[in-house]
Design a protein around this motif. Structure first.
Motif, PDB file in Angstrom:
ATOM      1  N   HIS A 239       1.011  -1.001   0.076  1.00 44.82           N
ATOM      2  CA  HIS A 239      -0.026  -0.023   0.131  1.00 44.82           C
ATOM      3  C   HIS A 239       0.960   1.201  -0.119  1.00 44.82           C
ATOM      4  N   LEU A 240       1.406   1.451  -1.234  1.00 41.46           N
ATOM      5  CA  LEU A 240       1.971   3.018  -1.247  1.00 41.46           C
ATOM      6  C   LEU A 240       1.513   4.089  -0.920  1.00 41.46           C
ATOM      7  N   LEU A 241       2.128   4.996  -0.166  1.00 38.04           N
ATOM      8  CA  LEU A 241       1.666   6.231  -0.021  1.00 38.04           C
ATOM      9  C   LEU A 241       1.796   7.224  -1.148  1.00 38.04           C
ATOM     10  N   PRO A 242       0.567   8.188  -1.432  1.00 39.59           N
ATOM     11  CA  PRO A 242       0.994   9.187  -2.424  1.00 39.59           C
ATOM     12  C   PRO A 242       2.183  10.099  -2.411  1.00 39.59           C
ATOM     13  N   VAL A 243       2.665  10.402  -3.286  1.00 40.83           N
ATOM     14  CA  VAL A 243       3.868  11.405  -3.300  1.00 40.83           C
ATOM     15  C   VAL A 243       3.345  12.765  -2.544  1.00 40.83           C
ATOM     16  N   ASN A 244       4.262  13.264  -1.832  1.00 36.20           N
ATOM     17  CA  ASN A 244       3.853  14.272  -0.921  1.00 36.20           C
ATOM     18  C   ASN A 244       4.170  15.643  -1.979  1.00 36.20           C
ATOM     19  N   ARG A 245       2.937  16.563  -1.875  1.00 41.44           N
ATOM     20  CA  ARG A 245       3.282  17.681  -2.692  1.00 41.44           C
ATOM     21  C   ARG A 245       3.835  18.895  -1.993  1.00 41.44           C
ATOM     22  N   HIS A 246       3.827  18.416  -0.827  1.00 42.50           N
ATOM     23  CA  HIS A 246       4.357  19.900   0.152  1.00 42.50           C
ATOM     24  C   HIS A 246       5.987  19.759   0.072  1.00 42.50           C
ATOM     25  N   THR A 247       6.662  20.446  -0.986  1.00 41.24           N
ATOM     26  CA  THR A 247       8.170  20.149  -0.968  1.00 41.24           C
ATOM     27  C   THR A 247       8.695  21.595  -1.065  1.00 41.24           C
ATOM     28  N   ASN A 248      10.116  21.713  -1.138  1.00 45.21           N
ATOM     29  CA  ASN A 248      10.737  22.820  -1.337  1.00 45.21           C
ATOM     30  C   ASN A 248      10.666  23.851  -0.372  1.00 45.21           C
ATOM     31  N   PHE A 249      10.242  23.605   1.234  1.00 44.33           N
ATOM     32  CA  PHE A 249      10.030  24.384   2.163  1.00 44.33           C
ATOM     33  C   PHE A 249      11.346  25.322   2.200  1.00 44.33           C
ATOM     34  N   GLU A 250      12.511  25.019   2.214  1.00 43.77           N
ATOM     35  CA  GLU A 250      13.527  25.819   2.500  1.00 43.77           C
ATOM     36  C   GLU A 250      13.799  26.597   1.787  1.00 43.77           C
ATOM     37  N   SER A 251      13.335  26.718   0.233  1.00 48.48           N
ATOM     38  CA  SER A 251      13.833  27.611  -0.801  1.00 48.48           C
ATOM     39  C   SER A 251      12.542  28.827  -0.772  1.00 48.48           C
ATOM     40  N   ARG A 252      11.566  28.676  -0.218  1.00 51.25           N
ATOM     41  CA  ARG A 252      10.447  29.549  -0.227  1.00 51.25           C
ATOM     42  C   ARG A 252      10.761  30.939   0.560  1.00 51.25           C
ATOM     43  N   ASP A 253      10.045  31.988  -0.116  1.00 50.21           N
ATOM     44  CA  ASP A 253      10.308  33.525   0.587  1.00 50.21           C
ATOM     45  C   ASP A 253       9.057  33.876   1.264  1.00 50.21           C
ATOM     46  N   TYR A 254       9.102  33.607   2.470  1.00 49.17           N
ATOM     47  CA  TYR A 254       7.855  33.947   3.232  1.00 49.17           C
ATOM     48  C   TYR A 254       7.739  35.556   3.632  1.00 49.17           C
ATOM     49  N   LYS A 255       8.617  36.299   3.141  1.00 46.59           N
ATOM     50  CA  LYS A 255       8.521  37.807   3.366  1.00 46.59           C
ATOM     51  C   LYS A 255       7.828  38.561   2.106  1.00 46.59           C
ATOM     52  N   ALA A 256       7.608  37.753   0.957  1.00 49.17           N
ATOM     53  CA  ALA A 256       7.253  38.487   0.018  1.00 49.17           C
ATOM     54  C   ALA A 256       5.775  38.829   0.144  1.00 49.17           C
ATOM     55  N   GLY A 257       5.336  40.431  -0.209  1.00 48.86           N
ATOM     56  CA  GLY A 257       4.032  40.904  -0.113  1.00 48.86           C
ATOM     57  C   GLY A 257       3.834  41.530   1.122  1.00 48.86           C
ATOM     58  N   THR A 258       4.706  41.482   2.197  1.00 47.31           N
ATOM     59  CA  THR A 258       4.510  42.125   3.600  1.00 47.31           C
ATOM     60  C   THR A 258       5.407  43.233   3.768  1.00 47.31           C
ATOM     61  N   LYS A 259       5.062  44.006   4.856  1.00 53.02           N
ATOM     62  CA  LYS A 259       5.717  45.390   5.269  1.00 53.02           C
ATOM     63  C   LYS A 259       6.552  44.754   6.566  1.00 53.02           C
ATOM     64  N   GLU A 260       7.721  45.534   6.823  1.00 53.28           N
ATOM     65  CA  GLU A 260       8.316  45.139   8.138  1.00 53.28           C
ATOM     66  C   GLU A 260       7.828  46.236   9.261  1.00 53.28           C
ATOM     67  N   ASN A 261       7.349  45.836  10.335  1.00 51.38           N
ATOM     68  CA  ASN A 261       7.287  46.629  11.351  1.00 51.38           C
ATOM     69  C   ASN A 261       8.488  47.241  12.178  1.00 51.38           C
ATOM     70  N   ALA A 262       8.317  48.152  12.749  1.00 52.74           N
ATOM     71  CA  ALA A 262       9.566  48.740  13.708  1.00 52.74           C
ATOM     72  C   ALA A 262       9.734  47.732  14.657  1.00 52.74           C
ATOM     73  N   ASN A 263       9.156  46.819  15.174  1.00 50.37           N
ATOM     74  CA  ASN A 263       9.710  45.778  16.137  1.00 50.37           C
ATOM     75  C   ASN A 263      10.017  44.479  15.497  1.00 50.37           C
ATOM     76  N   GLY A 264      10.195  44.460  14.183  1.00 54.44           N
ATOM     77  CA  GLY A 264      11.134  43.203  13.531  1.00 54.44           C
ATOM     78  C   GLY A 264       9.940  42.330  13.149  1.00 54.44           C
ATOM     79  N   THR A 265       8.498  42.742  13.280  1.00 52.10           N
ATOM     80  CA  THR A 265       7.718  41.621  12.854  1.00 52.10           C
ATOM     81  C   THR A 265       7.236  42.128  11.470  1.00 52.10           C
ATOM     82  N   PHE A 266       6.239  41.490  10.590  1.00 55.79           N
ATOM     83  CA  PHE A 266       6.050  41.911   9.411  1.00 55.79           C
ATOM     84  C   PHE A 266       4.257  41.786   9.278  1.00 55.79           C
ATOM     85  N   ARG A 267       3.967  42.606   8.592  1.00 57.59           N
ATOM     86  CA  ARG A 267       2.374  42.907   8.292  1.00 57.59           C
ATOM     87  C   ARG A 267       2.074  42.896   6.782  1.00 57.59           C
ATOM     88  N   ILE A 268       0.947  42.455   6.402  1.00 59.66           N
ATOM     89  CA  ILE A 268       0.427  42.345   5.026  1.00 59.66           C
ATOM     90  C   ILE A 268      -0.040  43.731   4.725  1.00 59.66           C
TER      91      ILE A 268
END
Length: 268
Positions: A239-268
């Motif tokens: 019973h083979l498991l399906p291939v996981n589509r959630h890959t390349n987590f390490e190369s994703r840019d999670y800051k794209a489309g956000t603005k940085e706050n004065a305290n170092g956090t990000f907002r949309i």
């Protein structure tokens, strides 16, 4: 002419003779008295019936056939003369020294004599003996040990069919499967090959799909020697498991489309 003959105690415990019915065993004894000094007599069932069973309703022909089948007598023909030879006659009987020579032709091919050349348990006509041929005394020297050796211990062969039936995944047509199994004469080595083949075949897609409805009947598997089929290697995890589509987590840019706050956090 009827004659006196020896009968040894081993006759009554002979397991091969025990396969015959009572009348056939009695016929065998009676034939000794009808046989000549060479253990031969005419193959005339009706005459034997009148001589040995005049008041009994017995099937002499069948009785003779049974004795011949088990090797106690040999029925043969020389020209147009039908005769019977009692097997191992010289080992069990010691005809009287005054008996006439046989006038019945011997068989074309005789079994080799088990005694040494020149040695015979039958008295020659010109020999004298202190023991008459019709003596039944146990110390007379004529109660020769039985020529039939004791039967060897039976070899117990395990019936492997129940194990096969337990292993086989599709349990239909048991009677046919047992008949097919009997023809194969399965020994432990062959059973091991079958078991290994079954262990692989039950994991193949053809046997797994549709709840196993395409698994051959046991008799078909046996008759077709399907354990000899070439079986492709199967994965250990069916019973083979399906291939996981959630890959390349390490190369994703999670800051794209956000603005940085004065305290170092990000907002949309």
């Amino acid at each position: 002419m009827a004659r006196s003959r020896n009968i040894k105690p081993g006759f009554f415990s002979n397991e091969h003779l025990a396969e015959l019915d009572f009348a056939t065993r009695l016929l065998f004894i009676g034939m000794w008295t009808e046989a000549d000094r060479e253990g031969r007599l005419e193959d005339r069932p009706r005459r034997l019936k009148m001589a040995l069973f005049p008041a009994d309703n017995v099937d002499i022909e069948k009785m003779l056939a049974d004795l011949d089948h088990l090797g106690f007598i040999t029925r043969y023909t020389v020209g147009s003369f039908h005769a019977i030879q009692i097997v191992n006659w010289a080992k069990h009987q010691n005809p009287h020294l005054k008996e006439a020579k046989s006038t019945i032709p011997e068989m074309t091919v005789l079994e080799p004599c088990p005694v040494k050349v020149g040695a015979s348990t039958m008295q020659a006509p010109d020999e004298n003996s202190s023991f008459p041929a019709d003596s039944l005394s146990s110390d007379s020297g004529f109660l020769i040990p039985d020529s039939l050796p004791p039967s060897p211990a039976p070899v117990v062969v395990e019936d492997l069919f129940p194990k096969f039936w337990k292993l086989y995944p599709r349990k239909v047509g048991k009677d046919k499967a047992e008949k097919a199994w009997a023809k194969l004469k399965v020994n432990p080595e062959l059973f091991e090959l079958m078991a290994k083949a079954l262990g692989k075949q039950v994991l193949t897609p053809e046997w797994i799909k549709d709840k196993g409805q395409f698994i051959p009947h046991p008799s078909t598997w046996l008759n077709g020697k399907r354990w000899e089929d070439e079986i492709p290697d199967t994965p250990t995890n069916v019973h083979l498991l399906p291939v996981n589509r959630h890959t390349n987590f390490e190369s994703r840019d999670y800051k794209a489309g956000t603005k940085e706050n004065a305290n170092g956090t990000f907002r949309i």
